[in-house]
Design an enzyme around this catalytic site. Structure first.
Site, PDB file in Angstrom:
ATOM      1  N   PRO A 131      -4.115   2.426   9.549  1.00  0.00           N
ATOM      2  CA  PRO A 131      -4.630   1.475  10.539  1.00  0.00           C
ATOM      3  C   PRO A 131      -6.047   1.763  11.045  1.00  0.00           C
ATOM      4  CG  PRO A 131      -2.370   2.109  11.078  1.00  0.00           C
ATOM      5  CD  PRO A 131      -2.819   3.001   9.961  1.00  0.00           C
ATOM      6  N   LYS A 158     -18.726  -2.994   4.654  1.00  0.00           N
ATOM      7  CA  LYS A 158     -17.610  -3.820   5.147  1.00  0.00           C
ATOM      8  C   LYS A 158     -17.959  -4.392   6.523  1.00  0.00           C
ATOM      9  CE  LYS A 158     -13.114  -4.854   6.020  1.00  0.00           C
ATOM     10  NZ  LYS A 158     -12.178  -5.664   5.346  1.00  0.00           N
TER      11      LYS A 158
HETATM   12  P1  NAD Z   1      -0.203  -2.120   8.657  1.00  0.00           P
HETATM   13  O1  NAD Z   1      -0.128  -1.802  10.098  1.00  0.00           O
HETATM   14  O2  NAD Z   1       0.621  -3.222   8.089  1.00  0.00           O
HETATM   15  O3  NAD Z   1       0.136  -0.789   7.794  1.00  0.00           O
HETATM   16  C1  NAD Z   1      -0.251   0.506   8.151  1.00  0.00           C
HETATM   17  C2  NAD Z   1       0.796   1.470   7.608  1.00  0.00           C
HETATM   18  O4  NAD Z   1       0.352   2.800   7.804  1.00  0.00           O
HETATM   19  C3  NAD Z   1       2.159   1.343   8.328  1.00  0.00           C
HETATM   20  O5  NAD Z   1       3.186   1.217   7.357  1.00  0.00           O
HETATM   21  C4  NAD Z   1       2.276   2.656   9.126  1.00  0.00           C
HETATM   22  O6  NAD Z   1       3.598   3.100   9.269  1.00  0.00           O
HETATM   23  C5  NAD Z   1       1.459   3.592   8.235  1.00  0.00           C
HETATM   24  N1  NAD Z   1       0.940   4.773   8.918  1.00  0.00           N
HETATM   25  C6  NAD Z   1       0.301   4.846  10.115  1.00  0.00           C
HETATM   26  N2  NAD Z   1      -0.096   6.121  10.356  1.00  0.00           N
HETATM   27  C7  NAD Z   1       0.312   6.867   9.285  1.00  0.00           C
HETATM   28  C8  NAD Z   1       0.201   8.244   8.943  1.00  0.00           C
HETATM   29  N3  NAD Z   1      -0.412   9.121   9.752  1.00  0.00           N
HETATM   30  N4  NAD Z   1       0.720   8.628   7.760  1.00  0.00           N
HETATM   31  C9  NAD Z   1       1.343   7.767   6.940  1.00  0.00           C
HETATM   32  N5  NAD Z   1       1.478   6.445   7.219  1.00  0.00           N
HETATM   33  C10 NAD Z   1       0.962   6.007   8.368  1.00  0.00           C
HETATM   34  O7  NAD Z   1      -1.752  -2.370   8.349  1.00  0.00           O
HETATM   35  P2  NAD Z   1      -2.394  -3.189   7.114  1.00  0.00           P
HETATM   36  O8  NAD Z   1      -2.508  -4.643   7.450  1.00  0.00           O
HETATM   37  O9  NAD Z   1      -1.723  -2.769   5.844  1.00  0.00           O
HETATM   38  O10 NAD Z   1      -3.893  -2.631   7.172  1.00  0.00           O
HETATM   39  C11 NAD Z   1      -4.214  -1.337   6.688  1.00  0.00           C
HETATM   40  C12 NAD Z   1      -5.720  -1.189   6.713  1.00  0.00           C
HETATM   41  O11 NAD Z   1      -6.313  -2.204   5.908  1.00  0.00           O
HETATM   42  C13 NAD Z   1      -6.334  -1.344   8.122  1.00  0.00           C
HETATM   43  O12 NAD Z   1      -7.365  -0.415   8.269  1.00  0.00           O
HETATM   44  C14 NAD Z   1      -6.846  -2.778   8.122  1.00  0.00           C
HETATM   45  O13 NAD Z   1      -7.937  -2.978   9.010  1.00  0.00           O
HETATM   46  C15 NAD Z   1      -7.268  -2.938   6.667  1.00  0.00           C
HETATM   47  N6  NAD Z   1      -7.301  -4.313   6.171  1.00  0.00           N
HETATM   48  C16 NAD Z   1      -6.274  -5.171   6.454  1.00  0.00           C
HETATM   49  C17 NAD Z   1      -6.324  -6.476   5.967  1.00  0.00           C
HETATM   50  C18 NAD Z   1      -5.193  -7.453   6.244  1.00  0.00           C
HETATM   51  O14 NAD Z   1      -5.374  -8.645   6.016  1.00  0.00           O
HETATM   52  N7  NAD Z   1      -4.016  -6.986   6.705  1.00  0.00           N
HETATM   53  C19 NAD Z   1      -7.410  -6.899   5.190  1.00  0.00           C
HETATM   54  C20 NAD Z   1      -8.428  -5.990   4.891  1.00  0.00           C
HETATM   55  C21 NAD Z   1      -8.359  -4.694   5.390  1.00  0.00           C
END
Ligand code: NAD
Length: 294
Positions: A66, A171
């Site tokens: 995150p 980005k």
């Molecule tokens: P999400 O919240 O769905 O997933 C994050 C995952 O990380 C969760 O499953 C959580 O349990 C896990 N996690 C958290 N801390 C952890 C740790 N210390 N060790 C292991 N696992 C851990 O978030 P997402 O939507 O998948 O986004 C992830 C990244 O991608 C973010 O930085 C976000 O800004 C970026 N992003 C998201 C999108 C989108 O559309 N969702 C698009 C581009 C970029």
């Protein structure tokens, strides 16, 4: 086929890890959420009970977490990955985080002799599932050559933006511009509509004129203009307002640290924050059109 540890199996990481499995990699996963691990196990992944256990001895580590604090906790310190890996493993952090943390982790990895790149993505959950993400990488040219081999199994366009942190800067620049041209597109379409123009016809006119831009062409914010855009599907994301506010915060932090006065970036953030505060955080960011309709 190189082996991969995948850390962080959320909305983005889950489908990205699946694409690595589809491409034939041996994938070992770790997430704090057991349910996320179980889903990937069903798809054929192995699992471990810590990031270090998942990563040790693998050719690549890919993380999709995150925020900067999660990335720092995963890579730095006595319990972090860098203290337990050697130069046979290449680490790619695909999370969107602050450029300062990305630089810190990149420099710590270089000092430990481990290849690391910040590799944030452009494209949302649909692009993650389709394997069409764009990656913007920051780190050495040597690590980039290794990175592109594995990133190609999850994305289409892979760029070497520059040294450590440059991927996050690229980005930030891109998403700030996206935030601004989406607002400009909303203002123009609403002004036309209030003056009796059909937003579809106005969109065609501007697409053939100098107002042409990605928001207008691919992601039209006016309901009914573009069948597959979130605007025509109740603003179901897509890309959430919450994530746009997060990314604008990161972009403005980059601007502040480098002494740039991003006036439109700041104004755009205020508008998306207003929209978020009205209960729209989980809707698609193109719903910001409604700020100009009330
Ligand atoms: P999400 O919240 O769905 O997933 C994050 C995952 O990380 C969760 O499953 C959580 O349990 C896990 N996690 C958290 N801390 C952890 C740790 N210390 N060790 C292991 N696992 C851990 O978030 P997402 O939507 O998948 O986004 C992830 C990244 O991608 C973010 O930085 C976000 O800004 C970026 N992003 C998201 C999108 C989108 O559309 N969702 C698009 C581009 C970029």
């Amino acid at each position: 086929m190189p082996s991969v540890a995948f850390i962080g199996l959320g909305n983005m990481g889950g489908p990205m890890a699946r694409n690595l499995l589809k491409a034939g990699h041996e994938v070992t996963v770790f997430d704090l959420a057991p349910a996320a691990i179980a889903e990937l196990e069903q798809a054929g992944a192995g699992s471990a009970d810590s990031a270090v256990a998942a990563a040790k001895g693998r050719d690549y580590v890919i993380s999709m977490l995150p925020a900067g604090k999660h990335v720092a906790a995963t890579y730095l310190g006595d319990d972090g990955l860098l203290a337990h890996l050697d130069d046979s493993t290449t680490c790619l952090d695909c999370s969107t985080i602050d450029a300062a943390t990305a630089r810190e982790v990149g420099e710590a990895a270089a000092a430990a002799g481990i290849g690391f790149m910040d590799s944030p993505v452009s494209g949302g959950v649909a692009a993650a599932a389709a394997g069409t993400l764009a990656f913007m990488c920051g780190g050495s040219a040597q690590t980039f050559e290794k990175a592109r081999l594995i990133l190609a199994d999850m994305g289409k366009n892979i760029f070497h933006a520059g040294p450590a942190g440059a991927g996050q800067v690229a980005k930030g620049c891109n998403n700030m511009l996206l935030a601004i041209h989406m607002i400009g597109t909303c203002e123009a379409l609403e002004m036309g509509a209030r003056n009796g123009l059909d937003p579809k016809v106005l969109s065609e006119i501007m697409l053939a004129s100098s107002g042409r831009n990605w928001s207008l062409e691919v992601y039209n914010p006016y309901p009914g203009v573009m069948e597959n855009a979130p605007a025509s599907n109740g603003y179901k994301p897509g890309f959430m307002v919450d994530l746009m506010v997060k990314d604008l915060g990161l972009a403005l932090e980059i601007a502040a640290r480098s002494g740039v006065d991003n006036q439109l970036g700041k104004h755009a953030r205020a508008i998306y924050e207003q929209h978020q505060s009205e209960g729209n955080g989980a809707r698609d960011f193109s719903s910001v059109l409604e700020q100009f309709q009330d």
